[in-house]
Design a protein around this motif. Structure first.
Motif, mmCIF file in Angstrom:
data_model
loop_
_atom_site.group_PDB
_atom_site.id
_atom_site.type_symbol
_atom_site.label_atom_id
_atom_site.label_comp_id
_atom_site.label_asym_id
_atom_site.label_seq_id
_atom_site.Cartn_x
_atom_site.Cartn_y
_atom_site.Cartn_z
ATOM 1 N N LEU A 1 -5.403 -8.010 -24.041
ATOM 2 C CA LEU A 1 -5.732 -6.734 -24.672
ATOM 3 C C LEU A 1 -6.280 -5.746 -23.638
ATOM 4 N N ALA A 2 -7.136 -6.253 -22.724
ATOM 5 C CA ALA A 2 -7.758 -5.384 -21.726
ATOM 6 C C ALA A 2 -6.736 -4.767 -20.785
ATOM 7 N N VAL A 3 -5.800 -5.571 -20.306
ATOM 8 C CA VAL A 3 -4.827 -5.030 -19.349
ATOM 9 C C VAL A 3 -3.813 -4.122 -20.047
ATOM 10 N N GLN A 4 -3.460 -4.444 -21.279
ATOM 11 C CA GLN A 4 -2.532 -3.581 -22.010
ATOM 12 C C GLN A 4 -3.168 -2.233 -22.329
ATOM 13 N N GLU A 5 -4.407 -2.268 -22.815
ATOM 14 C CA GLU A 5 -5.115 -1.023 -23.092
ATOM 15 C C GLU A 5 -5.330 -0.234 -21.802
ATOM 16 N N GLY A 6 -5.619 -0.950 -20.715
ATOM 17 C CA GLY A 6 -5.853 -0.285 -19.446
ATOM 18 C C GLY A 6 -4.635 0.475 -18.960
#
Length: 371
Positions: free
Chosen positions: A321-326
């Motif tokens: 989730l963190a890398v996709q949102e980033g």
């Protein structure tokens, strides 16, 4: 046990954080070795520095020259490795391999080199496109005073650089693990660059002969040894995933505070604030689950087995989730090599698959509970 670090663990975290941010920084390590097309994917000089800092001996008992610490401390180092995408053999060598060999006669053969930063180890478990340790087909037939290994392994992280490879194979007596040394006759190794620029390997064992001293533990007792290695590796990978996700979130939040659109900082838009808050919550839950798994492993608690899978699955989903949102919140520039956020996405993909992805561990937990 409370889900926070002790004073000594905080001191270790501060030391590891400073060291990784300086010596293990992306520009200094990952980009440097990637751009040089390094066959190892990491710097052996940095691995020696890991040893000088005492990191390689965290899980090795004091009687054997190590620090005699636990999985909580190893996880602290791994989270900082994840924050900086520091390429190193730490997870495979100083965590998974050490746990497998600990308590066996092979520790005297391999621990000194690991403590000095001269030895790199790898695990050859998987044979198919996904992590399936219960579907091992490699055979080890008795031959003279030892065994002859035949079969194939893949996704052997650092296998092309390893001085020793921990190999899982079926014998007439059951699953057995072997420590196969570099350069063994009949062993072919093909280095493969993974998505995150680390180097994995495909390994072919064509009648590789090893003597009985290469057996880790007991013949037919491989499940116990493999389970130790996998528990350590999965929990360590979860800690590194938490580091990857946290650094991605921090980088994204900083970008939201700087990028302007329609004359306003994009961090002022409530929809993005909601997404950032949700991401923070998910990462904190993942960090807590990972710390709990580490604590239970250090206690030798029976509940550790399930919590390890909880940690690996939760950390994997939170980091994803963190890398996709980033990448999405950075916009189009997030897809360029100039910005580091894309490198975090690539590392996340490899770590998520390593030792089982979230779907594997969700299924594993369901089976543990009778579903």
């Amino acid at each position: 046990m409370p889900l926070y670090h002790t004073d000594d663990q905080v001191m270790l975290r501060d030391t590891a954080r400073g060291f990784m941010a300086d010596e293990g920084a992306i520009a200094k390590q990952l980009r440097h070795w990637r751009d040089k097309q390094c066959k190892d994917g990491f710097g052996h000089g940095l691995w020696k520095q890991f040893a000088e800092m005492g990191f390689t001996g965290i899980l090795i008992d004091e009687a054997d020259g190590g620090l005699g610490l636990g999985h909580v401390e190893a996880g602290i180092v791994l989270e900082e490795i994840g924050r900086n995408l520091t390429p190193s053999p730490f997870l495979m060598t100083a965590v998974a391999f050490v746990e497998a060999v600990k308590g066996t006669v092979l520790k005297d053969r391999w621990f000194p080199g690991i403590l000095s930063g001269d030895t790199v180890a790898a695990l050859a478990i998987d044979e198919g496109p996904k992590h399936r340790p219960d579907a091992i087909e490699m055979r080890a037939e008795r031959s003279g005073n030892g065994f002859k290994l035949s079969g194939r392994k893949q996704f052997v992280v650092q296998g092309a650089s390893a001085d020793v490879v921990l190999v899982a194979a079926e014998t007439d007596d059951g699953l057995t693990l072997f420590a196969v040394e570099k350069g063994a006759g009949g062993l072919e190794t093909e280095g493969v660059r993974l998505a995150d620029s680390s180097i994995g390997a495909r390994m072919t064992f064509d009648g590789v002969e090893v003597d009985s001293d290469a057996v880790v533990g007991e013949v037919g007792g491989g499940h116990e040894v493999l389970d130790r290695a996998l528990r350590a590796g999965r929990t360590g990978a979860a800690a590194e995933l938490v580091g990857v996700g946290t650094a991605s979130m921090d980088m994204t939040v900083d970008y939201l505070k700087q990028r302007k659109q329609f004359g306003r900082l994009i961090g002022e838009f409530q929809a993005l604030q909601f997404r950032a808050a949700h991401l923070y919550s998910e990462l904190e839950v993942a960090r807590a689950a990972t710390l709990k798994a580490q604590q239970l492993l250090d206690e030798g608690a029976p509940e550790a087995e399930a919590m390890v899978s909880v940690a690996k699955a939760k950390a994997g989903r939170a980091s994803l989730l963190a890398v996709q949102e980033g990448v999405q919140m950075h916009g189009g520039i997030g897809m360029t090599d100039e910005y580091d956020i894309g490198l975090y996405m690539k590392r996340d993909r490899v770590l998520n698959e390593l030792f089982g992805d979230p779907a594997f561990h969700a299924d594993r937990l369901a089976r543990m509970n009778g579903y």
